[in-house]
Scaffold this motif. Sequence first.
Motif, PDB file in Angstrom:
ATOM      1  N   LEU A  10       0.825  -1.207   0.000  1.00  0.00           N
ATOM      2  CA  LEU A  10       0.000   0.000   0.000  1.00  0.00           C
ATOM      3  C   LEU A  10       0.862   1.261   0.000  1.00  0.00           C
ATOM      4  CD1 LEU A  10      -2.839  -1.013   2.516  1.00  0.00           C
ATOM      5  CD2 LEU A  10      -3.037  -0.781   0.043  1.00  0.00           C
ATOM      6  N   ASP A  11       1.975   1.204   0.732  1.00  0.00           N
ATOM      7  CA  ASP A  11       2.886   2.366   0.751  1.00  0.00           C
ATOM      8  C   ASP A  11       3.454   2.631  -0.637  1.00  0.00           C
ATOM      9  OD1 ASP A  11       2.467   2.763   3.425  1.00  0.00           O
ATOM     10  OD2 ASP A  11       4.289   1.722   4.080  1.00  0.00           O
ATOM     11  N   SER A  12       3.815   1.542  -1.353  1.00  0.00           N
ATOM     12  CA  SER A  12       4.370   1.728  -2.704  1.00  0.00           C
ATOM     13  C   SER A  12       3.311   2.278  -3.654  1.00  0.00           C
ATOM     14  CB  SER A  12       4.930   0.409  -3.232  1.00  0.00           C
ATOM     15  OG  SER A  12       3.897  -0.541  -3.419  1.00  0.00           O
ATOM     16  N   LEU A  13       2.054   1.813  -3.498  1.00  0.00           N
ATOM     17  CA  LEU A  13       0.971   2.361  -4.324  1.00  0.00           C
ATOM     18  C   LEU A  13       0.752   3.835  -4.020  1.00  0.00           C
ATOM     19  CD1 LEU A  13      -1.715  -0.507  -4.127  1.00  0.00           C
ATOM     20  CD2 LEU A  13      -0.235   0.039  -6.059  1.00  0.00           C
ATOM     21  N   GLN A  14       0.797   4.173  -2.731  1.00  0.00           N
ATOM     22  CA  GLN A  14       0.563   5.561  -2.321  1.00  0.00           C
ATOM     23  C   GLN A  14       1.634   6.493  -2.885  1.00  0.00           C
ATOM     24  OE1 GLN A  14      -2.279   6.559  -0.505  1.00  0.00           O
ATOM     25  NE2 GLN A  14      -1.522   8.486  -1.347  1.00  0.00           N
ATOM     26  N   SER A  15       2.871   5.998  -2.952  1.00  0.00           N
ATOM     27  CA  SER A  15       3.954   6.842  -3.490  1.00  0.00           C
ATOM     28  C   SER A  15       3.743   7.124  -4.980  1.00  0.00           C
ATOM     29  CB  SER A  15       5.312   6.172  -3.257  1.00  0.00           C
ATOM     30  OG  SER A  15       5.404   4.972  -4.006  1.00  0.00           O
ATOM     31  N   ILE A  16       3.204   6.131  -5.716  1.00  0.00           N
ATOM     32  CA  ILE A  16       2.910   6.348  -7.148  1.00  0.00           C
ATOM     33  C   ILE A  16       1.759   7.336  -7.299  1.00  0.00           C
ATOM     34  CG2 ILE A  16       2.075   5.234  -9.256  1.00  0.00           C
ATOM     35  CD1 ILE A  16       3.451   2.646  -8.257  1.00  0.00           C
ATOM     36  N   ILE A  17       0.707   7.168  -6.474  1.00  0.00           N
ATOM     37  CA  ILE A  17      -0.470   8.038  -6.555  1.00  0.00           C
ATOM     38  C   ILE A  17      -0.097   9.478  -6.215  1.00  0.00           C
ATOM     39  CG2 ILE A  17      -2.723   8.520  -5.488  1.00  0.00           C
ATOM     40  CD1 ILE A  17      -2.955   5.424  -5.106  1.00  0.00           C
ATOM     41  N   ALA A  18       0.803   9.640  -5.228  1.00  0.00           N
ATOM     42  CA  ALA A  18       1.190  10.987  -4.776  1.00  0.00           C
ATOM     43  C   ALA A  18       1.851  11.791  -5.896  1.00  0.00           C
ATOM     44  CB  ALA A  18       2.127  10.874  -3.576  1.00  0.00           C
ATOM     45  N   LYS A  19       2.506  11.115  -6.838  1.00  0.00           N
ATOM     46  CA  LYS A  19       3.144  11.832  -7.960  1.00  0.00           C
ATOM     47  C   LYS A  19       2.131  12.459  -8.902  1.00  0.00           C
ATOM     48  CE  LYS A  19       7.213   8.823  -7.886  1.00  0.00           C
ATOM     49  NZ  LYS A  19       7.969   7.757  -8.611  1.00  0.00           N
ATOM     50  N   HIS A  26      -0.447   5.444 -12.935  1.00  0.00           N
ATOM     51  CA  HIS A  26      -1.223   6.120 -11.881  1.00  0.00           C
ATOM     52  C   HIS A  26      -2.613   5.478 -11.754  1.00  0.00           C
ATOM     53  CE1 HIS A  26      -3.094  10.153 -10.352  1.00  0.00           C
ATOM     54  NE2 HIS A  26      -2.945   9.262  -9.377  1.00  0.00           N
ATOM     55  N   ALA A  27      -3.258   5.224 -12.895  1.00  0.00           N
ATOM     56  CA  ALA A  27      -4.596   4.601 -12.887  1.00  0.00           C
ATOM     57  C   ALA A  27      -4.546   3.201 -12.281  1.00  0.00           C
ATOM     58  CB  ALA A  27      -5.142   4.538 -14.312  1.00  0.00           C
ATOM     59  N   LYS A  28      -3.512   2.419 -12.651  1.00  0.00           N
ATOM     60  CA  LYS A  28      -3.378   1.059 -12.123  1.00  0.00           C
ATOM     61  C   LYS A  28      -3.164   1.070 -10.606  1.00  0.00           C
ATOM     62  CE  LYS A  28      -0.764  -3.217 -12.857  1.00  0.00           C
ATOM     63  NZ  LYS A  28       0.336  -3.856 -13.641  1.00  0.00           N
ATOM     64  N   ALA A  29      -2.352   2.038 -10.126  1.00  0.00           N
ATOM     65  CA  ALA A  29      -2.093   2.147  -8.686  1.00  0.00           C
ATOM     66  C   ALA A  29      -3.370   2.506  -7.935  1.00  0.00           C
ATOM     67  CB  ALA A  29      -1.006   3.188  -8.429  1.00  0.00           C
ATOM     68  N   LEU A  30      -4.166   3.420  -8.484  1.00  0.00           N
ATOM     69  CA  LEU A  30      -5.436   3.801  -7.853  1.00  0.00           C
ATOM     70  C   LEU A  30      -6.393   2.607  -7.783  1.00  0.00           C
ATOM     71  CD1 LEU A  30      -6.052   7.293  -9.490  1.00  0.00           C
ATOM     72  CD2 LEU A  30      -5.917   6.862  -7.020  1.00  0.00           C
ATOM     73  N   LEU A  31      -6.465   1.844  -8.890  1.00  0.00           N
ATOM     74  CA  LEU A  31      -7.361   0.676  -8.924  1.00  0.00           C
ATOM     75  C   LEU A  31      -6.941  -0.365  -7.876  1.00  0.00           C
ATOM     76  CD1 LEU A  31      -9.739  -0.730 -10.387  1.00  0.00           C
ATOM     77  CD2 LEU A  31      -8.051  -1.742 -11.926  1.00  0.00           C
ATOM     78  N   ASN A  32      -5.631  -0.677  -7.826  1.00  0.00           N
ATOM     79  CA  ASN A  32      -5.139  -1.651  -6.847  1.00  0.00           C
ATOM     80  C   ASN A  32      -5.308  -1.165  -5.416  1.00  0.00           C
ATOM     81  OD1 ASN A  32      -4.347  -3.730  -8.579  1.00  0.00           O
ATOM     82  ND2 ASN A  32      -2.407  -2.733  -9.056  1.00  0.00           N
TER      83      ASN A  32
END
Length: 657
Positions: A10-19, A26-32
């Motif tokens: 979740l932390d790794s997804l959050q770091s992608i979303i924060a960019k 970005h869309a894939k990270a939000l979906l996951n």
Amino acid sequence: MDGFSQTQFLDSLQSIIAKNNQDTLHAKALLNMGINLERSDINRSILSYWTVLKMKDDPAFDKFKTNAAIRLAGSYSATGKIDSVDYYFDLTESFIASYPEDQKLAYNLYNGKGIHFNRVGRFEDALIQYENALELDHQVIGLDNIAGLYLNLSNVYKQMDNQKSYFDATYKALEIFEKTQNKTGLAFIYNSLGTAHYHMKNYEEAEKYLLKSMEYRKLLGDKRGEAMVYGNLGNVFMDMKEHERAKEYLSLALEINESLGLKEMVGVQLYNLGKNYLEMENYELAIAHFQRSRIVLQEAGANTFEAKILADLGKAQKMLEQEEDAYFSLKSATETAEMQKKYSEAITAFKNLKEYYQDQGKFEEALKAQTKEYAYRDSIGIGVLQAQLRELESKYALDLKENEISLLIAEKELDKVELAQRKANQNLILAIFFFLILLAGILVNKYRVVGRTKRLLEVEKLRNSIARDLHDDLGSTLSSIHILSQMALQKEDKTNKVLFSKINSQTANMMDKLSDIVWSIHPNNDNLEQLLNKMQEFAAEILEPKGITYQFEMAEGAAHIKLDLEKRRNLFLIFKEALNNAAKYAESKHLDIKLSIDGNKLALLIKDDGKGFDPAQNKKGNGLFNMQQRASMMGGNMTIESFPQMGTSILLTAPVA
């Protein structure tokens, strides 16, 4: 994925979303992120899906938007916002129309719709969706997703009272999840097996599987799953009459579901708490929880619990003498159960309605309600019997297969002997002779196993058939005579009244004895554990209304010992006679009941603190002679010690085998 690795993910997804790059990554990270938060923080999950749908119009984002729309529809279904569900499913189908060859998108839509239809009681529609999904390419969909489909199918079959299909689908899912070691899947399977054992009243096994599921739920941070297991544990302890512990688990389930905003599950746990209060005889709180449960479930668009709630609501209202409300609830329960084809609920609804009519003196209506109750019992019973026969037939087939394997092994060994001794004709002849003897032995053993298995199958069929016929045909007839005699007693003819009073008393007594006979011959009750459960139920039924306390002590390991039908029946009847005597004549305040096992012998001690009697002057009274005879039939003996004003102790000893 355990709790620690999930946090890292979740932390790794959050770091992608924060960019906020607004690209496909970005869309894939939000979906996951949304998928991983669904079972712990559904509001944040929904926000992630919304954000995906609001991203720019570009074909590269279509698949992410499609999956986000499917997940949103499922989330709104779970939280009871039914109007939004259809909107997002329609949006999904417009996306999928552009990608007709994408089987993963089709799978997600079929599965999502199946879950929603099951939740709102559209079971046939749910089955169609799951069957459509199973027709897709399994390699493309993936083994874990196929197992998930079987698990979802099992939930639908369970709601439809289709026990055979329920178990088939469950074990198909379990086989795949054990192969892939999918923790989420195993958590669901263990929960499903726990509830199956709960319905079969194997409470120890049920608790074991549910606690195993809970371990996985906590490891995965699955709050929705934790709530589900807490609710199921609450039902187990409710059935075990541990009502305070049941209340604790059910309240935990309710609290988690309320925090997650899951309206349907909030309604379910409110119902379960109401049922627990009903069994605790706190009828006001029971009614309050049932009524609140109905409101919440109606708001959630979930109507599958309506018949069950109305049946128990009517029972609670009857106990508080709210006659008009009780009749309306019970009548509505029967109509709803029949309309929804919920046969288990129909049995309870017609049973409660029958009891209401009997209390009102409306015996003709009671008879009609009972006829319906037994009709639905029969429809459920056949399904259970078929499942049992299927299990026996599979064991039979397994025995045959094992013998075939033995034969193949023997043939292989013979080939080795022939190759090694080809030059020696004498040894070859000896080898062939040896093989023929071995083959004859295997064939004799094979036919012996087949014969024994066939006989066991026939005995099981016969015992099931006798138990069912006694219960359904003779039991129904006796119950009808009982109700008809009550009707006759209401009439003014004094001459007939005495006769009908005797009929009423004797049929009630016969119904009680018939219940014991049916129980004793049913193969499901062959182990001592089932007998001990029945003994405890009888003790509570006969002693508690008279204010007599009792302690039931059982030796460790006694529950797993098997007794033959005759010994089991005689043991229970001796126990029953002893408790009846203590309750009727002894004027005791407390009973100690102890069952112990020493080697191949069992010992049953029943001791009261009542007024006692002189055995020398009362040899043929109170059924003592019959008890002694039954002890002899068991190959054991019975000792009775009693003194006036010093209580009575009865000790039965008998061999187990």
